[in-house]
Design an enzyme around this catalytic site. Structure first.
Site, PDB file in Angstrom:
ATOM      1  N   MET A   1       6.278 -21.342  48.860  1.00 29.42           N
ATOM      2  CA  MET A   1       7.445 -22.208  48.870  1.00 29.42           C
ATOM      3  C   MET A   1       7.660 -22.768  50.270  1.00 29.42           C
ATOM      4  O   MET A   1       7.549 -22.048  51.256  1.00 29.42           O
ATOM      5  CB  MET A   1       8.681 -21.429  48.438  1.00 29.42           C
ATOM      6  CG  MET A   1       9.862 -22.298  48.087  1.00 29.42           C
ATOM      7  SD  MET A   1      11.211 -21.291  47.442  1.00 29.42           S
ATOM      8  CE  MET A   1      12.011 -22.475  46.394  1.00 29.42           C
ATOM      9  N   CYS A   2       7.948 -24.049  50.379  1.00 26.71           N
ATOM     10  CA  CYS A   2       8.113 -24.685  51.675  1.00 26.71           C
ATOM     11  C   CYS A   2       9.407 -24.246  52.350  1.00 26.71           C
ATOM     12  O   CYS A   2      10.381 -23.881  51.693  1.00 26.71           O
ATOM     13  CB  CYS A   2       8.119 -26.198  51.526  1.00 26.71           C
ATOM     14  SG  CYS A   2       6.580 -26.871  50.868  1.00 26.71           S
ATOM     15  N   GLY A   3       9.431 -24.299  53.675  1.00 24.32           N
ATOM     16  CA  GLY A   3      10.632 -24.014  54.440  1.00 24.32           C
ATOM     17  C   GLY A   3      10.788 -25.054  55.538  1.00 24.32           C
ATOM     18  O   GLY A   3       9.800 -25.450  56.162  1.00 24.32           O
TER      19      GLY A   3
END
Length: 226
Positions: A1-3
């Site tokens: 998941m991107c941050g």
């Protein structure tokens, strides 16, 4: 998941070394989300900035670093590139806006070209870090290609900074010399985006400013007063 992560120091002097450490530590705090690549964008040395011919001139383009692999791989490559570019680690900024990103590949393989920040094109006039998915990116991409834009990544994110540049250029043509604000540009971009997302925009046209926005995805703002 991107941050996504950003750091803006306002009216308080910070050296480039400190700014980089804050951005890297912000990314390290996001490691629990999983990632396959990372990147940051910072400004050039203040002493290297050319004189402006008018107050409306844009700042020189931000510097973008992107790397496949873990965050420490990015850290190592950034310090190597900073040395090659002969950027001063002691350069001091009274105001500076930096952005950072960890990526979990959903559109395109793990590679520097697919890492964030994604750019509007040559000159990095608009840069974006993105968490989420733009569900109508294919339609937007086809439209932008018809208007002469060239895409370098397989990401859904790249349409966002390119759309920002398109909106900015068109707005300035129609403004007749009136100032088009960063917020106006971003709000118009958001009007065309479908999906769930959190975004941070950085632009050489609006130095020392960041715009953060969200639809569906989480976004946290922190303010420290010293």
């Amino acid at each position: 998941m991107c941050g996504i992560f950003a750091y803006l120091n306002y009216n308080v002097n910070r050296e480039r070394r400190y700014i980089l450490q804050v951005l890297f530590n912000g990314l390290r705090r996001l490691e629990y989300r999983g990632y396959d690549s990372a990147g940051i964008a910072i400004d050039s040395d203040p002493k290297a900035l050319p004189q402006r011919s008018s107050a409306s001139d844009s700042d020189p383009p931000p510097i973008v670093f992107r790397q496949e692999g873990n965050i420490e791989s990015l850290v190592k490559s950034v310090y190597q590139d900073v040395a090659k570019l002969e950027l001063s680690m002691e350069a001091s900024f009274s105001t500076h806006a930096g952005i950072a990103h960890t990526r979990w590949a959903t559109h395109g393989e793990p590679a520097p070209r697919n890492s964030h920040p994604q750019s509007s094109g040559a000159g990095n006039e608009f840069l974006v870090v993105h968490n989420g998915v733009i569900t109508n990116y294919e339609v937007l991409k086809e439209t932008l290609i018809r208007h002469g834009y060239t895409f370098e990544s397989e990401t859904d994110t790249e349409v966002i900074p390119k759309l920002a540049k398109y909106v900015y250029d068109k707005a300035n043509e129609a403004a007749g010399g009136q100032v088009v604000t960063f917020s106006q540009v971003v709000l118009e971009v958001m009007r065309h985006l479908e999906g769930a997302y959190a975004l941070i925009f950085k632009s050489s046209h609006y130095p020392n400013e960041l715009i953060a926005c969200k639809r569906g995805s989480p976004l946290l703002l922190g303010v420290k007063v010293s």
